[in-house]
Design a protein around this motif. Structure first.
Motif, short mmCIF file in Angstrom:
data_model
loop_
_atom_site.label_atom_id
_atom_site.label_comp_id
_atom_site.label_asym_id
_atom_site.label_seq_id
_atom_site.Cartn_x
_atom_site.Cartn_y
_atom_site.Cartn_z
N UNK A 199 72.32 -68.87 -49.24
CA UNK A 199 72.96 -67.56 -49.34
C UNK A 199 73.75 -67.20 -48.09
N UNK A 200 73.51 -67.91 -47.00
CA UNK A 200 74.23 -67.63 -45.75
C UNK A 200 75.50 -68.46 -45.59
N UNK A 201 75.91 -69.18 -46.66
CA UNK A 201 77.14 -69.97 -46.55
C UNK A 201 78.33 -69.08 -46.22
N UNK A 202 78.32 -67.85 -46.69
CA UNK A 202 79.40 -66.91 -46.41
C UNK A 202 79.53 -66.56 -44.95
N UNK A 203 78.48 -66.83 -44.17
CA UNK A 203 78.52 -66.62 -42.72
C UNK A 203 78.79 -67.92 -41.97
N UNK A 204 78.76 -69.03 -42.71
CA UNK A 204 79.01 -70.36 -42.11
C UNK A 204 80.00 -71.13 -42.99
N UNK A 210 93.72 -74.13 -43.21
CA UNK A 210 94.51 -74.28 -41.98
C UNK A 210 93.72 -73.88 -40.74
N UNK A 211 92.73 -73.01 -40.92
CA UNK A 211 91.88 -72.59 -39.81
C UNK A 211 90.42 -72.85 -40.15
N UNK A 212 89.60 -72.94 -39.11
CA UNK A 212 88.16 -73.07 -39.30
C UNK A 212 87.47 -72.00 -38.47
N UNK A 213 86.27 -71.65 -38.87
CA UNK A 213 85.54 -70.60 -38.17
C UNK A 213 85.11 -71.07 -36.79
N UNK A 214 85.49 -70.29 -35.77
CA UNK A 214 85.10 -70.63 -34.41
C UNK A 214 83.94 -69.78 -33.92
N UNK A 215 83.94 -68.50 -34.31
CA UNK A 215 82.89 -67.58 -33.86
C UNK A 215 82.79 -66.43 -34.84
N UNK A 216 81.58 -65.94 -35.05
CA UNK A 216 81.37 -64.73 -35.83
C UNK A 216 80.23 -63.96 -35.18
N UNK A 217 80.57 -62.94 -34.43
CA UNK A 217 79.58 -62.04 -33.83
C UNK A 217 79.59 -60.77 -34.65
N UNK A 218 78.54 -60.56 -35.45
CA UNK A 218 78.50 -59.44 -36.37
C UNK A 218 78.77 -58.12 -35.66
N UNK A 219 79.64 -57.34 -36.25
CA UNK A 219 79.97 -56.03 -35.70
C UNK A 219 80.92 -56.05 -34.54
N UNK A 220 81.35 -57.25 -34.11
CA UNK A 220 82.23 -57.33 -32.95
C UNK A 220 83.52 -58.11 -33.24
N UNK A 221 83.39 -59.38 -33.61
CA UNK A 221 84.60 -60.18 -33.80
C UNK A 221 84.33 -61.37 -34.71
N UNK A 242 91.99 -63.79 -33.79
CA UNK A 242 90.78 -63.02 -33.50
C UNK A 242 90.82 -61.73 -34.31
N UNK A 243 89.78 -61.52 -35.11
CA UNK A 243 89.63 -60.27 -35.85
C UNK A 243 88.59 -59.42 -35.11
#
Length: 546
Positions: A199-204, A210-221, A242-243
């Motif tokens: 169920x955590x695939x959406x976070x990984x 064209x892009x891959x996930x580099x970082x996901x800090x919840x509530x920040x970026x 960067x979002x």
């Protein structure tokens, strides 16, 4: 500003059938230089980056940057082209689609993508355990009912011919199938990564994009990094996106004006709209989107007293749409039916429910609610949506309906709508429907058809009319371009019948405006697509890269 014209899917799909599909290398922008990064802000965190689950305007483009599907759209247009597919063939009866895949396409984990991955990805969306809001998009594939009910392991209509060939057999001709192969729910995921994270695939997320996930800090970026092994050579131009999360729209606008960010993702704050448009320098960087969009109030037909059609009709008559439009600086036009005016199938002769509080009170009395009642109105908590909800609240109060406003984060409103008894009423603003592809069918299946009235779905009224489902199937079986008007007329009749049942109160059709930084290039299509086609961030670049 760049406006895009739409054509009927019936005509465009059949034209593709006759011409055959083959991959054409995308023309790279000669002004673009590789490198650099951009910053985009959002008020709310991202709900998920799983293409089987994500289904809102915020994560749509983010998911598109990480994943690919068999088909896609040419950047900034509604013109279909092969993507992970190298070519495709369609049978004469329009019921069998065979795709040849590109060889050597790799997932972010380094493994090559094959036809087995395509089948797995679509089977996963249809599997009821996934609770995908996109399940209904695949209803024309053979074996759908059994798979959707959990009675079969996958769709019998999908066949892996060989590692680079996949075949889809449909139960009927479907004028929209190539468009379905371009939406996020059809994007390809690796089975081993889904099973690893569950169920955590959406976070990984792991895709071929064209892009891959580099970082996901919840509530920040959330940080996306360039995929150096991307199959479409020369893209993306950017090294990083960067979002930044948790940015109030007004603060984001101030940061843009100071040159600290590149795009305020939530758009121009309504309170600052006139100020921005009156400044020639800022106005020149405004990107205006002519969208196939409708903002509406849903009424859950399973929750009393909204199980009574007269109550729903009364709500339609109670809302002063002209006043609501004024609340957003006239950046919209009043709506009288689910389809927006520029969508094929829109009925120009239909007038809808006139603003008539007195008649609305009469209908409530006929429904046994003459003394009024109390209910809840859910709304996304980003301005101007709470103010719009307050305007609707005042209109409802005038006929005796006390609607208590529940202003919540977008993800929480979506979750409530996806529960059968979760939300009596929802103002859809900020999450309002923008077509997934330019065809009237797309305003039906996910948000008004029986296929969308499922846990986690987007049919928040939980309206299900099986007779209309049959008519919708009939309309989508018309693929002959000579019969496009016949198809559009049938769709128009479907939506007028829906308005008689009144599961919605359509309120307005909105334009979208946002600002981009002066250094951004390749972004003329940013939020301009008239349909819910994601922004191609792989075509965005910065002008100051040396």
């Amino acid at each position: 500003m760049k406006r895009l014209l739409t054509t009927t899917v019936a005509a465009s799909a059949l034209a593709l059938m006759l011409a055959g599909g083959s991959a054409v290398a995308e023309e790279l922008d000669p002004n673009a230089k590789p490198g650099g990064d951009i910053i985009i802000t959002y008020k709310d965190d991202v709900a998920t980056l799983d293409p089987a689950i994500g289904y809102d305007w915020q994560n749509w483009s983010m998911i598109k940057s990480l994943f690919d599907g068999l088909m896609d759209y040419e950047a900034g247009t509604t013109k279909l082209r092969p993507d992970l597919a190298e070519s495709y063939e369609i049978s004469e009866d329009g019921q069998t689609f065979t795709f040849k895949l590109r060889q050597g396409v790799k997932f972010h984990n380094g493994r090559e993508m094959t036809a087995e991955d395509v089948k797995y990805s679509i089977d996963r969306v249809v599997d009821p355990k996934t609770q995908s809001p996109g399940q209904g998009f695949f209803a024309t594939i053979k074996g759908y009912d059994e798979a959707a009910e959990g009675k079969a392991d996958g769709l019998s209509g999908i066949t892996v011919v060989d590692p680079y060939t996949i075949k889809f057999e449909l139960t009927r001709p479907d004028a929209t199938f190539l468009h379905v192969m371009a939406i996020n729910f059809s994007h390809v995921v690796p089975k081993e990564e889904v099973e690893k994270y569950g169920a955590d695939f959406g976070k990984h997320p792991v895709g071929t994009g064209a892009f891959k996930l580099g970082e996901w800090t919840l509530g920040q970026r959330v940080v996306f990094e360039k995929n150096p092994d991307y199959w479409n050579k020369g893209l993306p131009y950017l090294d990083k996106i960067t979002f930044e999360i948790g940015q109030e729209p007004i603060v984001a606008l101030l940061r843009l004006q100071k040159g600290e960010i590149d795009v305020p993702g939530d758009g121009i704050p309504p309170a600052k709209f006139q100020e921005v448009m009156n400044d020639p320098e800022q106005k020149a960087r405004v990107v205006e989107g002519g969208q196939l969009h409708t903002g509406y109030v849903t009424m859950n037909v399973n929750i009393p007293p909204f199980d009574n059609v007269k109550v729903r009709q009364a709500v339609n008559m109670a809302i002063n749409k002209d006043r609501i439009v004024q609340l957003i600086n006239n950046r919209a036009v009043p709506a009288n039916q689910p389809l927006p005016p520029s969508m094929p199938g829109y009925d120009n002769d239909y007038k809808g429910y006139a603003y008539d509080p007195a008649k609305a009170k009469e209908l409530l009395a006929e429904a046994g609610q003459g003394d009024g009642f109390e209910t809840e109105l859910y709304v996304m908590n980003t301005d101007p949506n709470p103010r719009i909800a307050q305007g609707i609240q005042q209109d409802l109060a005038a006929i005796g309906i006390k609607a208590n406003i529940q202003a919540l984060a977008q993800a929480n409103v979506i979750a409530a709508g996806g529960e059968k008894d979760g939300a009596p009423m929802i103002w859809s603003g900020g999450m309002a429907w923008i077509a997934d592809f330019p065809d009237p069918s797309n305003f039906y299946g996910p948000i008004l058809g029986c296929g969308g009235a499922v846990p986690g779905g987007w049919n928040w009224s939980w309206y299900c009319n099986k007779d209309l489902d049959k008519l919708a199937d009939q309309a989508d079986s018309i693929v002959d371009p000579a019969k496009a008007e016949e198809r559009n007329k049938l769709w128009g009749e479907i939506y007028i019948k829906i308005m008689e049942d009144a599961p919605w109160a359509p309120v307005f059709n909105e334009q979208r405006f946002t600002l981009k930084s002066a250094r951004m290039g390749g972004a003329d299509n940013l939020y301009v697509d008239p349909v819910h086609i994601p922004v191609n961030y792989d075509h965005v670049y910065v002008k100051d890269v040396q």
